[in-house]
Design a protein around this motif. Sequence first.
Motif, PDB file in Angstrom:
ATOM      1  N   VAL B  26     -11.050 -13.930 -11.402  1.00  0.00           N
ATOM      2  CA  VAL B  26     -10.397 -12.476 -12.031  1.00  0.00           C
ATOM      3  C   VAL B  26     -10.395 -13.470 -13.553  1.00  0.00           C
ATOM      4  N   ASN B  28      -9.251 -13.779 -16.414  1.00  0.00           N
ATOM      5  CA  ASN B  28      -7.949 -13.537 -17.764  1.00  0.00           C
ATOM      6  C   ASN B  28      -7.347 -14.150 -17.742  1.00  0.00           C
ATOM      7  N   ASN B  29      -6.276 -14.437 -18.647  1.00  0.00           N
ATOM      8  CA  ASN B  29      -5.590 -15.899 -19.036  1.00  0.00           C
ATOM      9  C   ASN B  29      -3.657 -16.490 -19.209  1.00  0.00           C
ATOM     10  N   ASN B  31      -0.099 -16.130 -20.987  1.00  0.00           N
ATOM     11  CA  ASN B  31       1.090 -16.963 -21.821  1.00  0.00           C
ATOM     12  C   ASN B  31       0.692 -18.578 -21.669  1.00  0.00           C
ATOM     13  N   GLY B  79      -5.951  -7.926 -24.646  1.00  0.00           N
ATOM     14  CA  GLY B  79      -4.992  -6.865 -24.948  1.00  0.00           C
ATOM     15  C   GLY B  79      -4.659  -7.110 -23.188  1.00  0.00           C
ATOM     16  N   PRO B  80      -3.149  -5.686 -23.419  1.00  0.00           N
ATOM     17  CA  PRO B  80      -2.689  -5.343 -23.980  1.00  0.00           C
ATOM     18  C   PRO B  80      -1.765  -5.892 -24.866  1.00  0.00           C
ATOM     19  N   VAL B  81      -1.230  -7.215 -24.940  1.00  0.00           N
ATOM     20  CA  VAL B  81      -0.857  -7.996 -25.372  1.00  0.00           C
ATOM     21  C   VAL B  81      -1.555  -9.161 -26.520  1.00  0.00           C
ATOM     22  N   ARG B  84      -3.753 -12.690 -25.106  1.00  0.00           N
ATOM     23  CA  ARG B  84      -4.461 -12.029 -23.600  1.00  0.00           C
ATOM     24  C   ARG B  84      -6.103 -11.288 -23.313  1.00  0.00           C
ATOM     25  N   SER B  86      -7.439  -9.842 -19.569  1.00  0.00           N
ATOM     26  CA  SER B  86      -7.377  -9.100 -18.482  1.00  0.00           C
ATOM     27  C   SER B  86      -8.410  -8.538 -18.678  1.00  0.00           C
ATOM     28  N   GLY B  88     -10.594  -7.985 -15.706  1.00  0.00           N
ATOM     29  CA  GLY B  88     -11.867  -8.061 -14.302  1.00  0.00           C
ATOM     30  C   GLY B  88     -12.360  -8.664 -13.297  1.00  0.00           C
ATOM     31  N   THR B  89     -13.129  -8.827 -12.712  1.00  0.00           N
ATOM     32  CA  THR B  89     -13.508  -9.403 -12.060  1.00  0.00           C
ATOM     33  C   THR B  89     -14.727 -10.002 -12.246  1.00  0.00           C
ATOM     34  N   VAL B 149     -10.272 -14.831  -7.718  1.00  0.00           N
ATOM     35  CA  VAL B 149      -8.978 -16.240  -7.634  1.00  0.00           C
ATOM     36  C   VAL B 149      -8.676 -16.002  -8.796  1.00  0.00           C
ATOM     37  N   PRO B 150      -7.394 -16.080  -9.588  1.00  0.00           N
ATOM     38  CA  PRO B 150      -7.417 -15.456 -11.487  1.00  0.00           C
ATOM     39  C   PRO B 150      -7.096 -16.743 -11.386  1.00  0.00           C
ATOM     40  N   SER B 152      -6.312 -17.368 -15.241  1.00  0.00           N
ATOM     41  CA  SER B 152      -5.131 -17.311 -15.082  1.00  0.00           C
ATOM     42  C   SER B 152      -4.084 -18.363 -15.207  1.00  0.00           C
ATOM     43  N   ALA B 153      -4.143 -19.365 -13.973  1.00  0.00           N
ATOM     44  CA  ALA B 153      -3.352 -20.395 -13.556  1.00  0.00           C
ATOM     45  C   ALA B 153      -4.684 -21.736 -14.252  1.00  0.00           C
TER      46      ALA B 153
END
Lengths: 211, 188
Positions: B26, B28-29, B31, B79-81, B84, B86, B88-89, B149-150, B152-153
């Motif tokens: 995924v 994404n990241n 904070n 976004g949405p913050v 950050r 996000s 998708g895969t 696997v995200p 973000s970790a």
Amino acid sequence: MRTKTLLLSAAVGAVGLLAADAQVYSVNSVGYVNKALATPGFHMISNPLKAATDNLNDIIPNAPEGSLIYTFTGGAFSPTVPEYFTGVGWSPNSAIAPGEGVFIYVPSPATLTFVGEVRQGAALTTAIPSGFSIRGSQVPQQATLSALGVPGGDGDLVYTWDGAGQGYSATVPEFFTGVGWSPDATVGVADGFFVFAQAPRTWTRNFSVNN
Amino acid sequence: MKKFSIVAAALLAIAGQKAFAQGTVVFNNSNASLVTYAPGSPDSGSLAVGNTVLLALYWGPAGSAAGALTQIGGTTTIGPVVGRYSGGTRTTGAGTAAGATAVFQVKAWSASMGATYEEALTRNGGYIGASPLFTSSTGGVGQPASAAVPLSATAVGFAVTFVPVPEPGTIALGLLGATALLLRRKKA
């Protein structure tokens, strides 16, 4: 059975409060389900209650920051993965249909609280396509596959998820004509599970909290 | 006979590729890995929400160097913050089997500078930056497949730097300098 009792108590409590406060009576059973996800990582869940809408912000209004929802349709995971942002909610605010199961990723242990009405009646149908799909009970009930009425045909398989072990359970129930599910695994409240169906099936429940 | 062998080998290669499931992640990241404006930029803090900056995920098999990474999947936005993303895969290339570890890098650039990072590198007047390389395991293992696997970790935060458009005065000075150099070389 214990779940039913709890829900009935919650429903009676809710109706009682309403009656005392505004003399409004309801025949609906409103309650909540707490789903503990003790291990960070992946879990398979489903929505056990009828919220205001089927959108994630109504079904799971609170989750740890960075939680992810993986839906599975047409034999593959969706490329869109809703993520939970504190102060924003789910982005995108996708819908999870009744009876649909999903994977949720939580970066830290969490307890999800589903709030809503218990689905009742004879029209609780969930379509199970041929091949793989993630499904879950439309009603908050811990029971075996056969007690939940999960339909099957010869060679159909069910894969449950071991949240503590972060993998599919080693036991894979299979449906045998004339026998049913073997072994007849127990599915927890708000649990999701993978079904591998040899042909399309319809999962029909006739559920009432009074039964 | 030779033709037959070539066709058979090609078919086997295709079959092999199909049987070889690739890893999924995924994009994404978190904070802890925000995308920020570099100090001294016209903007400060974490990148603003919106479509002005594009982000892409670059991938390579385990052990790959930065120059060997290739973009996988389309671009996403902030976004949405703030800070950050996000998106998708994403599915890795054939060099990473489902479940295996791979090398990743996130690249970001102003949408006004082009549709790709490579194009943006040749332009001015916007932000551009890339994260350090980081490794992550991937999903997509088995039947039914494990979830992606995200990132973000494991993703690493980074800053984007503003590349200004050279002012007309600067360009004119440059041209004057170049002309002077040419004249000097001619005289010599």
